[in-house]
Design an enzyme around this catalytic site. Sequence first.
Site, short mmCIF file in Angstrom:
data_model
loop_
_atom_site.label_atom_id
_atom_site.label_comp_id
_atom_site.label_asym_id
_atom_site.label_seq_id
_atom_site.Cartn_x
_atom_site.Cartn_y
_atom_site.Cartn_z
N GLY A 53 0.60 -1.39 0.18
CA GLY A 53 -0.27 0.43 0.16
C GLY A 53 1.04 1.26 0.43
O GLY A 53 2.03 1.16 -0.23
N GLY A 54 -0.11 2.47 0.80
CA GLY A 54 0.85 3.49 0.76
C GLY A 54 1.89 3.59 1.57
O GLY A 54 2.71 4.46 1.19
N GLY A 74 24.92 13.24 -28.13
CA GLY A 74 24.39 13.62 -26.91
C GLY A 74 24.74 12.82 -25.49
O GLY A 74 25.00 13.47 -24.39
N ALA A 75 24.72 11.69 -26.32
CA ALA A 75 25.07 11.22 -24.95
C ALA A 75 27.05 11.13 -23.92
O ALA A 75 26.98 10.64 -22.73
CB ALA A 75 25.47 9.14 -25.29
C1 HXC Z 1 -3.96 -4.22 11.26
C2 HXC Z 1 -2.17 -6.49 11.05
C3 HXC Z 1 -2.13 -6.07 9.83
C4 HXC Z 1 -2.91 -4.26 9.60
C5 HXC Z 1 -0.96 -7.53 9.28
N1 HXC Z 1 -1.96 -7.49 10.62
N2 HXC Z 1 -1.90 -7.15 9.40
N3 HXC Z 1 -2.79 -5.63 11.62
N4 HXC Z 1 -3.25 -3.63 10.53
N5 HXC Z 1 -2.60 -3.84 8.49
C6 HXC Z 1 -2.21 -8.97 11.95
C7 HXC Z 1 -2.87 -9.85 11.11
O1 HXC Z 1 -4.48 -9.73 11.82
C8 HXC Z 1 -2.33 -10.78 12.44
O2 HXC Z 1 -2.99 -10.34 13.74
C9 HXC Z 1 -0.74 -11.06 12.41
O3 HXC Z 1 -0.48 -9.41 12.27
C10 HXC Z 1 -0.03 -11.72 11.10
O4 HXC Z 1 -0.82 -11.73 9.41
P1 HXC Z 1 -0.73 -12.41 9.12
O5 HXC Z 1 -2.51 -12.06 7.73
O6 HXC Z 1 -1.39 -13.26 9.59
O7 HXC Z 1 0.44 -12.91 8.52
P2 HXC Z 1 0.70 -13.58 6.99
O8 HXC Z 1 0.04 -14.35 6.41
O9 HXC Z 1 1.99 -13.18 6.66
O10 HXC Z 1 0.54 -11.98 5.58
C11 HXC Z 1 1.28 -10.81 6.06
C12 HXC Z 1 -0.13 -9.53 5.28
C13 HXC Z 1 -1.33 -9.09 6.07
C14 HXC Z 1 0.15 -10.09 3.39
C15 HXC Z 1 0.75 -8.21 5.07
O11 HXC Z 1 -1.01 -9.44 6.69
C16 HXC Z 1 -2.34 -8.94 5.21
O12 HXC Z 1 -2.18 -8.49 3.48
N6 HXC Z 1 -2.26 -7.43 5.95
C17 HXC Z 1 -2.89 -6.44 5.32
C18 HXC Z 1 -1.87 -5.44 3.93
C19 HXC Z 1 -2.96 -4.23 4.25
O13 HXC Z 1 -4.29 -4.74 3.34
N7 HXC Z 1 -2.49 -2.93 4.80
C20 HXC Z 1 -2.64 -1.53 4.37
C21 HXC Z 1 -2.19 -1.19 3.02
S1 HXC Z 1 -2.33 -0.20 3.35
P3 HXC Z 1 -2.76 -12.17 14.52
O14 HXC Z 1 -3.45 -11.43 15.56
O15 HXC Z 1 -4.15 -13.14 14.29
O16 HXC Z 1 -1.75 -12.59 14.64
C22 HXC Z 1 -1.26 0.88 3.97
C23 HXC Z 1 -1.82 2.73 3.28
C24 HXC Z 1 -0.54 3.43 3.66
O17 HXC Z 1 -0.44 0.37 4.88
C25 HXC Z 1 -1.17 4.55 3.26
C26 HXC Z 1 0.30 5.85 3.23
C27 HXC Z 1 -0.10 7.06 2.81
#
Ligand code: HXC
Length: 537
Positions: A185-186, A422-423
């Site tokens: 993501g971001g 130019g390069a």
């Molecule tokens: C809260 C999160 C989390 C999140 C993971 N966890 N991502 N908790 N917020 N963003 C937690 C899970 O619930 C889980 O908790 C533990 O972390 C481990 O995650 P798993 O899914 O079991 O691990 P894995 O199978 O290895 O998968 C990793 C992952 C997946 C691919 C990163 O967790 C995932 O898709 N997470 C969400 C990613 C996402 O969409 N994030 C937002 C991105 S947007 P428990 O308690 O079960 O152990 C963003 C915006 C930024 O970041 C913007 C800036 C401008």
Amino acid sequence: ANLAAVEAADAAAANGADAQGAMRQPIRPAVTKAAELARDAENRARDRQHVKGKFTARERLDLLLDSGTFEEIGRFRGGDINKGVAGSAVITGFGEVWGRKVAVYAQDFSVRGGSLGVAEGRKICHLMDQALALRVPIIALIDSGGARIQEGVAALTEYGNIFRKTCEASGFVPQLSLILGPCAGGAVYCPALTDLIIMTRENSNMFVTGPDVIKASTGESISMDDLGGGIVHNVKSGVAHYLGADEADAIDYARTVLAYLPANSGQTAPRYAYMATRADRDIAERLGTVVPGNERQPYDVLDVIRCLVDYGEFVQVHELFAQSAVVGFACMDGQPVGIVANQPNVNAGALDVDSSEKVARFVRLCDAFNLPIITLVDTPGYKPGAEQEHAGIIRRGAKVIYAYANAQVPLVTVIMRKAYGGAYIVMGSKAIGADLNYAWPTSQIAVLGAAGAVNIIHRKDLQKAKDAGRDVEAVRAKYIAEYEETTVNANLSMEIGQVDAMIDPEQTREVLVDSLKTLASKRRVSRTGKHHGNQPL
Ligand code: HXC
């Protein structure tokens, strides 16, 4: 180090003695509880990370920093000790690399997926503020599920704060990012704004939109690795600058790069002792044989670079990306420098959109941190074709000019063979701002290659020859030979002061070392009255 100290104190308290065996006051239960929490958290982290083939955040810090130098800040910040929560999902602190201080934050995937909420954001920003005050590099070890979903826009806001601080630090202190897990993501823009991104072959992913969202919105199916794995970002997108075989290799590369950089833009890089050996003369002589006489024959410019730099040690940046150019760090007589070179082994060393950006960004990095730049030229020109024009070779090629023209570090260029059009002018010519330019006797400096030039300037003569029934190819060959003899060389460049001297390849190292000495006191000029240039982006 702090955790170890607490544990040692804890163990000593159990025995009623300190490390030296003297009787001491009993440790308060709160301290014991905190130490227990910290220990349990690390055990849990090991269980969760090791099964995935990943180190814990603390193990990574151990690899990155000189042994025993880590001073943690805010170990329990964001935790709830009474409820058994040992802290937040990021570890922050200072340590040393090669005996020099760095700031570091390491996201801890074992705590809520390393996700970033308000506590983590504030910790990171606090660390960055301190790093700016202390003027030391900032290293990020990234392993995170991104913005903490439960904290909503408050988490997003923290990313905004980190982005802003990263921009503030850009060009002031070196910033390195190691992607040792997900970075989605971001959140990808945290590393994207830093100087170098280091990924690993496995378990390292960066993408703005993940496979699930892509599938839902466009129907495209793609794996995490094919979308944004270490290989993709090192080879294709150019987002990453180094592909670590594993975490230890990635961390080792970060340490290596730091050896070439000063702590901040106000300092020069550390100088190293260099002991000349008898082998140096043999290596210098070998340089005379690397570049083939036949101008069409490719060669590996890395062989040239290794003959020129101290101990043949060259640390490439962007090694797998845009390989028609080569950039990286080395030392010349103990002085760290940046090297930029065309690579005749790939597309004859032609500049294209990607290699232009690779060169430009590296020149900017060196200029920001006071590394002199040595440019080695052997390029037939810009890569021709609609594909390149449509990909923006005008806009993206302009970045090379902007980078060299604005660079204020010592710039020394050697024309090894082809330097066309130019390069040539953009690759560290004197016209673009280099201090000193040298040419090897094999150099061919001209606006166009002989065949192309003759077709244009002798078009009418060739037509006349054809009309008169003469052998056109023989006439063309005569014109080409004439052009090569009179025009494709360094003479005119020397006469107009664009080349300072013709040197033999064997002399090159010595000449470069002397040039760097001459230019050592070069100082920056600041031009008042403008906010900043409008760099082509
Ligand atoms: C809260 C999160 C989390 C999140 C993971 N966890 N991502 N908790 N917020 N963003 C937690 C899970 O619930 C889980 O908790 C533990 O972390 C481990 O995650 P798993 O899914 O079991 O691990 P894995 O199978 O290895 O998968 C990793 C992952 C997946 C691919 C990163 O967790 C995932 O898709 N997470 C969400 C990613 C996402 O969409 N994030 C937002 C991105 S947007 P428990 O308690 O079960 O152990 C963003 C915006 C930024 O970041 C913007 C800036 C401008």
